[in-house]
Design an enzyme around this catalytic site. Structure first.
Site, short mmCIF file in Angstrom:
data_model
loop_
_atom_site.label_atom_id
_atom_site.label_comp_id
_atom_site.label_asym_id
_atom_site.label_seq_id
_atom_site.Cartn_x
_atom_site.Cartn_y
_atom_site.Cartn_z
N HIS A 176 0.83 -1.21 0.00
CA HIS A 176 0.00 0.00 0.00
C HIS A 176 0.86 1.25 0.00
CE1 HIS A 176 -3.26 -2.75 1.12
NE2 HIS A 176 -4.10 -1.79 0.77
N LYS A 229 -0.87 4.92 4.67
CA LYS A 229 -1.79 3.98 5.31
C LYS A 229 -1.43 3.80 6.77
CE LYS A 229 -3.87 -0.59 4.80
NZ LYS A 229 -5.20 -0.07 5.12
N1 LIG Z 1 -12.51 -0.99 1.78
C1 LIG Z 1 -11.77 -0.55 0.77
O1 LIG Z 1 -11.95 -0.96 -0.38
C2 LIG Z 1 -10.72 0.48 1.05
C3 LIG Z 1 -9.92 0.98 0.03
C4 LIG Z 1 -8.98 1.95 0.33
C5 LIG Z 1 -8.85 2.41 1.62
N2 LIG Z 1 -9.63 1.87 2.61
C6 LIG Z 1 -9.58 2.34 3.99
O2 LIG Z 1 -10.39 3.51 4.07
C7 LIG Z 1 -9.89 4.32 5.15
C8 LIG Z 1 -9.65 5.75 4.64
O3 LIG Z 1 -8.57 5.74 3.73
P1 LIG Z 1 -8.05 7.07 3.04
O4 LIG Z 1 -6.86 6.70 2.25
O5 LIG Z 1 -9.20 7.77 2.38
O6 LIG Z 1 -7.61 7.91 4.34
P2 LIG Z 1 -7.44 9.50 4.48
O7 LIG Z 1 -6.50 9.69 5.62
O8 LIG Z 1 -7.10 10.10 3.14
O9 LIG Z 1 -8.89 10.03 4.88
C9 LIG Z 1 -9.49 9.82 6.13
C10 LIG Z 1 -10.42 11.00 6.39
O10 LIG Z 1 -11.21 10.69 7.55
C11 LIG Z 1 -11.34 11.90 8.30
N3 LIG Z 1 -11.72 11.57 9.68
C12 LIG Z 1 -10.91 11.30 10.74
N4 LIG Z 1 -11.65 11.08 11.83
C13 LIG Z 1 -12.95 11.21 11.46
C14 LIG Z 1 -14.19 11.11 12.14
N5 LIG Z 1 -14.24 10.82 13.45
N6 LIG Z 1 -15.34 11.30 11.44
C15 LIG Z 1 -15.31 11.59 10.12
N7 LIG Z 1 -14.16 11.71 9.41
C16 LIG Z 1 -13.00 11.51 10.08
C17 LIG Z 1 -9.98 12.56 8.16
O11 LIG Z 1 -10.06 13.94 8.48
C18 LIG Z 1 -9.68 12.30 6.68
O12 LIG Z 1 -10.19 13.35 5.87
C19 LIG Z 1 -8.64 3.63 5.70
O13 LIG Z 1 -9.00 2.84 6.82
C20 LIG Z 1 -8.24 2.74 4.54
O14 LIG Z 1 -7.51 1.59 4.94
C21 LIG Z 1 -10.55 0.94 2.33
#
Ligand SMILES: NC(=O)c1ccc[n+]([C@@H]2O[C@H](COP(=O)([O-])OP(=O)(O)OC[C@H]3O[C@@H](n4cnc5c(N)ncnc54)[C@H](O)[C@@H]3O)[C@@H](O)[C@H]2O)c1
Length: 255
Positions: free
Chosen positions: A145, A149
């Site tokens: 990744h 992450k």
């Molecule tokens: N399931 C899937 O297919 C998949 C794919 C990619 C990433 N992910 C996961 O999705 C998650 C997010 O990944 P990302 O790369 O977008 O991360 P990121 O850090 O770019 O975004 C996370 C966002 O969440 C916000 N946040 C933090 N606390 C919060 C709260 N209490 N309420 C609302 N928003 C809040 C942050 O301010 C940020 O804008 C991670 O856990 C990642 O592993 C899942």
């Protein structure tokens, strides 16, 4: 009637991609946005919230969550408590937390989805890997990744390992007298096999499952080159959870 969707974590990489997907589907309506780091009060007429408690009583059907592992459980619990069907991509849940949320959803008769990977190719990789592990019990998982992450191993690697565990005859791999001269060199152990996490700039989300047997090898690999790869799964999840009364863990349950 369109499905009203809240996107939690809309400022992030996945959340912002989900917002675009919702806006581009006539069957969906972007009802609200949530992110503690938002400075805006509204964007294109859509209200913006920084505290989830301000969403209590809000008129919406589905809660899409791409936030951070440390709030994944409390957000999903909150959504179920307040009648929003969760579609959660955030990773970092324990098995106990998933069991707890599944029980809560059954109690509330509210559908939901927690999917460690929304990409169809990744779901297929998990299924193929589990199938192969019956015949090739010696395997290692390598997930790769981007370097922002927060959790390791990935939710996809854990889910893959759990599916393999259901099918594979337990085997402790490696030499009985194996020694790590540098701690962590052999990766994390899960049910006798190893999981390795690679973090590099430029990567999105990738996974290999490598099998080895006498005189032969098999490698399964999936690559998400772009976050758009997750969006058909999120879209399907939104449209399915509104028809269901129980939370499921894994997109394969909705396919
Ligand atoms: N399931 C899937 O297919 C998949 C794919 C990619 C990433 N992910 C996961 O999705 C998650 C997010 O990944 P990302 O790369 O977008 O991360 P990121 O850090 O770019 O975004 C996370 C966002 O969440 C916000 N946040 C933090 N606390 C919060 C709260 N209490 N309420 C609302 N928003 C809040 C942050 O301010 C940020 O804008 C991670 O856990 C990642 O592993 C899942």
């Amino acid at each position: 009637m369109s499905i009203k969707v809240i996107v939690a974590g809309f400022k992030g990489r996945m959340g912002s991609t989900a917002v675009d997907m919702v806006k581009n589907d006539d069957e969906l309506e972007l009802a609200a946005l949530l992110d503690p780091f938002a400075a805006e009060k509204e964007i294109d007429g859509v209200p913006v919230f920084t505290d989830k408690n301000d969403l209590i009583g809000f008129d919406a059907h589905v809660w899409v969550d791409f936030t951070v592992p440390k709030v994944a459980y409390e957000n999903t619990h909150f959504a179920l408590e307040h009648g929003f069907r969760p579609v959660v991509g955030t990773t970092g849940f324990t098995q106990e937390q998933i069991a707890d949320l599944t029980a809560l959803s059954a109690d509330k008769k509210t559908g939901g989805l927690i999917a460690p990977n929304f990409a169809i190719g990744a779901v297929l990789l998990m299924e193929f890997a589990a199938k192969a592990s019956k015949y090739f019990p010696d395997l290692e998982i390598i997930e790769l990744h981007h370097d922002k992450k927060k959790d390791a191993p990935s939710g996809t690697a854990i889910k893959t390992a759990e599916l393999i565990q259901e099918v594979r005859n337990y085997k402790k791999q490696g030499a009985a007298d194996e020694e790590e001269t540098l701690a962590g060199a052999r990766g994390a152990e899960f049910d006798g096999f190893r999981i390795h996490s690679v973090r590099l700039p430029g990567l999105v989300a990738h996974q290999e499952v490598i099998f080895g047997a006498q005189g032969e090898g098999l490698t399964l690999r999936h690559d998400s080159y772009d976050r758009i790869s997750f969006m058909s799964g999120v879209n399907l999840g939104i449209k399915e959870v509104v028809k269901r009364e129980q939370l499921v863990y894994g997109l394969e349950h909705l396919l």
